[in-house]
Enzyme design. Structure first.
Site, PDB file in Angstrom:
ATOM      1  N   LYS A 167       0.991  -1.155   0.003  1.00 20.57           N
ATOM      2  CA  LYS A 167       0.102   0.152  -0.067  1.00 20.57           C
ATOM      3  C   LYS A 167       0.860   1.320  -0.052  1.00 20.57           C
ATOM      4  O   LYS A 167       0.568   2.218  -0.826  1.00 20.57           O
ATOM      5  CB  LYS A 167      -0.958   0.044   1.270  1.00 20.57           C
ATOM      6  CG  LYS A 167      -2.086  -1.097   1.006  1.00 20.57           C
ATOM      7  CD  LYS A 167      -2.653  -1.310   2.424  1.00 20.57           C
ATOM      8  CE  LYS A 167      -3.765  -2.612   2.238  1.00 20.57           C
ATOM      9  NZ  LYS A 167      -4.489  -2.987   3.539  1.00 20.57           N
ATOM     10  N   GLN A 200      -4.188  -1.433   9.830  1.00 25.54           N
ATOM     11  CA  GLN A 200      -3.985  -3.007   8.972  1.00 25.54           C
ATOM     12  C   GLN A 200      -4.737  -4.003   9.922  1.00 25.54           C
ATOM     13  O   GLN A 200      -4.526  -4.218  11.192  1.00 25.54           O
ATOM     14  CB  GLN A 200      -2.682  -3.189   8.828  1.00 25.54           C
ATOM     15  CG  GLN A 200      -2.463  -4.449   8.008  1.00 25.54           C
ATOM     16  CD  GLN A 200      -3.178  -4.369   6.610  1.00 25.54           C
ATOM     17  OE1 GLN A 200      -2.983  -3.595   5.949  1.00 25.54           O
ATOM     18  NE2 GLN A 200      -3.761  -5.662   6.348  1.00 25.54           N
ATOM     19  N   ASP A 257     -10.856   3.228   4.708  1.00 22.72           N
ATOM     20  CA  ASP A 257     -11.293   1.952   4.540  1.00 22.72           C
ATOM     21  C   ASP A 257     -12.884   1.944   4.560  1.00 22.72           C
ATOM     22  O   ASP A 257     -13.341   1.022   4.177  1.00 22.72           O
ATOM     23  CB  ASP A 257     -10.810   1.066   5.516  1.00 22.72           C
ATOM     24  CG  ASP A 257      -9.480   0.400   5.288  1.00 22.72           C
ATOM     25  OD1 ASP A 257      -9.504   0.258   4.139  1.00 22.72           O
ATOM     26  OD2 ASP A 257      -8.731   0.318   5.998  1.00 22.72           O
TER      27      ASP A 257
END
Ligand code: NDP
Length: 288
Positions: free
Chosen positions: A54, A98, A121
């Protein structure tokens, strides 16, 4: 029949180039460089690889990234302290925690603490609610990646029978919410299946579009696919050191009209959509 393989690499590359151009234009206009802060707790090797990928993708798109790597012994309250600092840092536009977090951490509490404007997200209840109401602030990354495959391959969702196998908050539920909205990439008739679904194969065989996100290696076989269907395989499983999806690729590809591969499919698009959300977050915060 041999299915068309929906390769993620060229699609991701095209979208990432577009995002890089939009980012450059945004930075030139405002003097602001979008910034994503990644929070990684513990030493799970797969999570480390995901976060590194990422970050690399951010760099290529002209987005700054920060890495906050904490030990597996980090407490929920320490993590909440870090999230509060990042929430208040005007130079950070997106916050990525994460998953999975180590067992001792309260995942829900940590995710809920991310301020909705930086929630790239799209896990925060406020962003989930906006999505349900058809006015999303951010589209969740993996479902958005699935949708990009359908749009780019010209697969019509309007009126289509879509079956999603898996009802997680990350993939199945938000994808269903997106596909039932009115308009382009929506207007589908959606069925969501899970571990309690009776006669799963009978349901999946109805699907014009079949999306599988269950975390069971090669679980969905060709016998569960309607001839000519589009199959989107979200699964990422490591079996004997090899990555495989939740779909048995060979048998499904013999029946389907189009299918995404693993690796080289949805995963690449998930990262791409995260870049898009980081740019959107920077735009929203800069405008505000
Ligand atoms: P979860 O474990 O959160 O959810 C799995 C879902 O699958 C649950 O709803 C579960 O049902 C359902 N399920 C499990 N077994 C069966 C079965 N035998 N029949 C029918 N349904 C079943 O998984 P995630 O959604 O987080 O991830 C799913 C997969 O997608 C994983 O392989 C993961 O690695 C991958 N993934 C890939 C991403 C990418 O970028 N490509 C991003 C995110 C995930 P129930 O609710 O009843 O337990």
């Amino acid at each position: 029949m041999a299915a068309i393989i929906l390769e993620g690499k060229p699609l991701a590359e095209r979208l990432r180039n577009e995002i890089a151009e939009q980012t450059a234009a945004f930075t030139a206009r405002t003097g602001v460089t979008p910034c994503l802060a990644a929070v990684l707790v513990g030493d799970d090797p797969a999570s480390q690889v995901y976060v590194r990928n990422k970050q690399k993708a951010c760099e290529k798109a002209g987005i700054r990234s920060q890495m906050h790597h904490l030990s597996a012994a980090t407490t929920t309250s320490e993590l909440l302290g870090l999230i509060a600092r990042l929430n208040g840092d005007a130079s950070v536009h997106g916050i990525l925690v994460q998953l999975p977090l180590p067992k001792g951490c309260n995942e829900k509490q940590v995710l809920d603490a991310v301020t909705p404007l930086k929630d790239v997200d799209a896990f925060h209840p406020e962003n989930v609610g906006l999505l349900m109401q058809g006015r999303p602030r951010f589209l969740p990354c993996t479902p958005h990646g699935c949708l990009q495959f359908l749009l780019s391959a010209g697969v019509e969702t309007r009126g289509a029978e879509v079956v999603i196998v898996g009802r997680s908050d990350i993939v199945g539920k938000p994808l269903a919410a997106m596909l039932i909205q009115k308009g382009r990439g929506g207007d589908a008739t959606v069925t969501v299946c899970h571990s309690r679904t009776r006669d799963l194969a009978q349901v999946t065989r109805r699907a014009d579009i079949l999306v599988v996100a269950i975390g069971r290696p090669q679980f969905v076989t060709g016998a569960m696919v309607k001839p000519g269907a589009t199959v989107i395989d979200v699964g990422i499983n490591r079996v004997d050191g090899r990555l495989v999806g939740d779909v048995d690729f060979d048998s499904a590809a013999a029946v389907a009209g189009a299918i995404t591969p693993v690796p080289g499919g949805v995963g690449l698009l998930t990262v791409t959509m995260l870049l898009k959300n980081t740019l959107t977050a920077a735009e929203l915060q800069t405008a505000g």
